[in-house]
Design a protein around this motif. Structure first.
Motif, PDB file in Angstrom:
ATOM      1  N   ASP A   1     -44.378 -70.008  13.105  1.00 16.34           N
ATOM      2  CA  ASP A   1     -45.396 -70.474  12.828  1.00 16.34           C
ATOM      3  C   ASP A   1     -45.744 -70.057  11.395  1.00 16.34           C
ATOM      4  O   ASP A   1     -46.510 -70.947  11.081  1.00 16.34           O
ATOM      5  CB  ASP A   1     -46.011 -69.911  14.022  1.00 16.34           C
ATOM      6  CG  ASP A   1     -45.280 -70.836  15.592  1.00 16.34           C
ATOM      7  OD1 ASP A   1     -45.150 -72.150  15.013  1.00 16.34           O
ATOM      8  OD2 ASP A   1     -46.222 -70.902  16.123  1.00 16.34           O
ATOM      9  N   GLU A   2     -45.196 -68.613  10.206  1.00 17.18           N
ATOM     10  CA  GLU A   2     -46.088 -69.093   9.665  1.00 17.18           C
ATOM     11  C   GLU A   2     -45.427 -69.086   8.253  1.00 17.18           C
ATOM     12  O   GLU A   2     -44.038 -69.154   8.338  1.00 17.18           O
ATOM     13  CB  GLU A   2     -45.077 -66.836   9.558  1.00 17.18           C
ATOM     14  CG  GLU A   2     -45.953 -66.254  10.551  1.00 17.18           C
ATOM     15  CD  GLU A   2     -45.440 -64.861  10.584  1.00 17.18           C
ATOM     16  OE1 GLU A   2     -44.922 -64.491   9.303  1.00 17.18           O
ATOM     17  OE2 GLU A   2     -45.305 -63.597  11.726  1.00 17.18           O
ATOM     18  N   GLU A   3     -46.653 -69.787   8.035  1.00 13.89           N
ATOM     19  CA  GLU A   3     -46.225 -70.008   6.815  1.00 13.89           C
ATOM     20  C   GLU A   3     -47.190 -69.526   5.597  1.00 13.89           C
ATOM     21  O   GLU A   3     -47.543 -70.550   3.963  1.00 13.89           O
ATOM     22  CB  GLU A   3     -46.787 -71.957   6.183  1.00 13.89           C
ATOM     23  CG  GLU A   3     -45.844 -72.436   7.319  1.00 13.89           C
ATOM     24  CD  GLU A   3     -46.527 -74.241   7.423  1.00 13.89           C
ATOM     25  OE1 GLU A   3     -47.141 -74.866   6.642  1.00 13.89           O
ATOM     26  OE2 GLU A   3     -45.206 -75.055   8.351  1.00 13.89           O
ATOM     27  N   ALA A   4     -47.661 -69.003   5.838  1.00 16.47           N
ATOM     28  CA  ALA A   4     -48.479 -67.777   5.143  1.00 16.47           C
ATOM     29  C   ALA A   4     -47.793 -67.413   4.109  1.00 16.47           C
ATOM     30  O   ALA A   4     -46.900 -66.744   3.755  1.00 16.47           O
ATOM     31  CB  ALA A   4     -49.318 -66.942   6.389  1.00 16.47           C
ATOM     32  N   GLY A   5     -48.524 -66.927   2.581  1.00 13.63           N
ATOM     33  CA  GLY A   5     -48.347 -66.635   1.577  1.00 13.63           C
ATOM     34  C   GLY A   5     -49.456 -65.979   0.894  1.00 13.63           C
ATOM     35  O   GLY A   5     -50.357 -66.444   1.423  1.00 13.63           O
ATOM     36  N   LEU A   6     -49.428 -65.829  -0.160  1.00 13.91           N
ATOM     37  CA  LEU A   6     -49.918 -64.987  -1.113  1.00 13.91           C
ATOM     38  C   LEU A   6     -51.034 -66.433  -1.678  1.00 13.91           C
ATOM     39  O   LEU A   6     -50.331 -67.328  -1.425  1.00 13.91           O
ATOM     40  CB  LEU A   6     -49.290 -64.840  -2.544  1.00 13.91           C
ATOM     41  CG  LEU A   6     -50.843 -63.529  -3.570  1.00 13.91           C
ATOM     42  CD1 LEU A   6     -51.189 -62.906  -2.802  1.00 13.91           C
ATOM     43  CD2 LEU A   6     -49.905 -63.499  -4.864  1.00 13.91           C
ATOM     44  N   ILE A   7     -52.007 -66.726  -0.805  1.00 18.45           N
ATOM     45  CA  ILE A   7     -53.345 -66.807  -1.843  1.00 18.45           C
ATOM     46  C   ILE A   7     -53.802 -67.127  -3.185  1.00 18.45           C
ATOM     47  O   ILE A   7     -54.767 -65.872  -3.162  1.00 18.45           O
ATOM     48  CB  ILE A   7     -54.067 -68.147  -0.556  1.00 18.45           C
ATOM     49  CG1 ILE A   7     -53.274 -68.297   0.414  1.00 18.45           C
ATOM     50  CG2 ILE A   7     -54.953 -68.941  -1.189  1.00 18.45           C
ATOM     51  CD1 ILE A   7     -54.214 -68.963   1.961  1.00 18.45           C
ATOM     52  N   ILE A   8     -54.238 -67.640  -4.707  1.00 19.71           N
ATOM     53  CA  ILE A   8     -54.700 -67.146  -5.690  1.00 19.71           C
ATOM     54  C   ILE A   8     -55.876 -68.027  -5.568  1.00 19.71           C
ATOM     55  O   ILE A   8     -55.575 -69.587  -5.458  1.00 19.71           O
ATOM     56  CB  ILE A   8     -53.888 -67.526  -7.170  1.00 19.71           C
ATOM     57  CG1 ILE A   8     -52.698 -66.028  -6.687  1.00 19.71           C
ATOM     58  CG2 ILE A   8     -54.271 -66.652  -7.530  1.00 19.71           C
ATOM     59  CD1 ILE A   8     -51.783 -65.780  -8.012  1.00 19.71           C
TER      60      ILE A   8
ATOM     61  N   GLU B   1     -71.503 -69.113  -7.241  1.00 17.10           N
ATOM     62  CA  GLU B   1     -69.932 -68.417  -7.669  1.00 17.10           C
ATOM     63  C   GLU B   1     -69.390 -69.259  -6.211  1.00 17.10           C
ATOM     64  O   GLU B   1     -69.982 -68.979  -4.981  1.00 17.10           O
ATOM     65  CB  GLU B   1     -69.971 -67.574  -7.597  1.00 17.10           C
ATOM     66  CG  GLU B   1     -70.202 -66.418  -9.304  1.00 17.10           C
ATOM     67  CD  GLU B   1     -69.327 -65.097  -8.804  1.00 17.10           C
ATOM     68  OE1 GLU B   1     -69.535 -64.445  -7.707  1.00 17.10           O
ATOM     69  OE2 GLU B   1     -69.786 -64.884 -10.334  1.00 17.10           O
ATOM     70  N   GLN B   2     -67.947 -70.151  -6.383  1.00 14.08           N
ATOM     71  CA  GLN B   2     -67.369 -70.621  -5.439  1.00 14.08           C
ATOM     72  C   GLN B   2     -65.945 -70.527  -5.618  1.00 14.08           C
ATOM     73  O   GLN B   2     -65.309 -70.385  -7.299  1.00 14.08           O
ATOM     74  CB  GLN B   2     -67.811 -71.875  -5.363  1.00 14.08           C
ATOM     75  CG  GLN B   2     -69.362 -71.997  -5.037  1.00 14.08           C
ATOM     76  CD  GLN B   2     -69.545 -73.501  -4.575  1.00 14.08           C
ATOM     77  OE1 GLN B   2     -68.221 -74.740  -4.294  1.00 14.08           O
ATOM     78  NE2 GLN B   2     -70.247 -73.878  -4.646  1.00 14.08           N
ATOM     79  N   LEU B   3     -65.084 -70.459  -4.627  1.00 14.01           N
ATOM     80  CA  LEU B   3     -63.572 -70.171  -4.823  1.00 14.01           C
ATOM     81  C   LEU B   3     -62.961 -71.934  -4.869  1.00 14.01           C
ATOM     82  O   LEU B   3     -63.147 -72.372  -4.308  1.00 14.01           O
ATOM     83  CB  LEU B   3     -62.851 -69.750  -3.707  1.00 14.01           C
ATOM     84  CG  LEU B   3     -63.659 -68.102  -3.947  1.00 14.01           C
ATOM     85  CD1 LEU B   3     -62.619 -67.059  -2.774  1.00 14.01           C
ATOM     86  CD2 LEU B   3     -63.251 -67.193  -5.318  1.00 14.01           C
ATOM     87  N   ALA B   4     -61.939 -71.616  -6.063  1.00 18.89           N
ATOM     88  CA  ALA B   4     -61.512 -73.607  -6.380  1.00 18.89           C
ATOM     89  C   ALA B   4     -59.995 -73.019  -6.266  1.00 18.89           C
ATOM     90  O   ALA B   4     -59.765 -71.811  -6.873  1.00 18.89           O
ATOM     91  CB  ALA B   4     -61.620 -73.270  -7.849  1.00 18.89           C
ATOM     92  N   THR B   5     -58.776 -74.301  -6.330  1.00 22.13           N
ATOM     93  CA  THR B   5     -57.158 -73.694  -6.089  1.00 22.13           C
ATOM     94  C   THR B   5     -56.848 -73.935  -7.835  1.00 22.13           C
ATOM     95  O   THR B   5     -58.066 -74.461  -8.090  1.00 22.13           O
ATOM     96  CB  THR B   5     -56.866 -74.716  -4.859  1.00 22.13           C
ATOM     97  OG1 THR B   5     -56.964 -75.868  -5.326  1.00 22.13           O
ATOM     98  CG2 THR B   5     -57.226 -74.572  -3.198  1.00 22.13           C
TER      99      THR B   5
END
Length: 99
Positions: free
Chosen positions: A55-62, A72-76
């Motif tokens: 189930d884990e597709e998790a990785g580092l998210i920048i 201030e907002q966060l953007a991909t």
């Protein structure tokens, strides 16, 4: 952003309205911009069991800190070159801390 879980955890809402819980790992400044690295929070299932390995597709998210309408907002990051360069900066910082 919310610090509902404490100082190192944030709750974000994506463009589809889905709420995502993330653990903040580090913040760096690179080429005049500010970037933040996160890991998704792994939540237990209904029985309190940790997520299964498959189930884990998790990785580092920048995410990049941007200013929209004075807030201030966060953007991909859509630029693969920018993402790779920032990823390398985070990895270098991580390995420096371990030494």
């Amino acid at each position: 952003m919310s610090d509902e879980y404490g100082g190192n955890f944030v709750s974000l809402t994506d463009e589809d309205g889905n709420e995502i819980e993330l653990e903040h790992l580090d913040t760096i400044e690179y080429n005049g911009a500010v970037y933040m690295a996160f890991f998704p929070v792994e939540e237990a299932d209904e029985e309190g069991q940790p997520p299964k390995e498959e189930d884990e597709e998790a990785g580092l998210i920048i995410l990049k800190v941007v200013e929209i309408d004075g807030e201030e907002q966060l953007a991909t990051l859509d630029d693969e070159e920018e993402l790779e360069a920032v990823y390398q900066q985070f990895m270098e910082a991580l390995f420096e801390e371990e030494e």
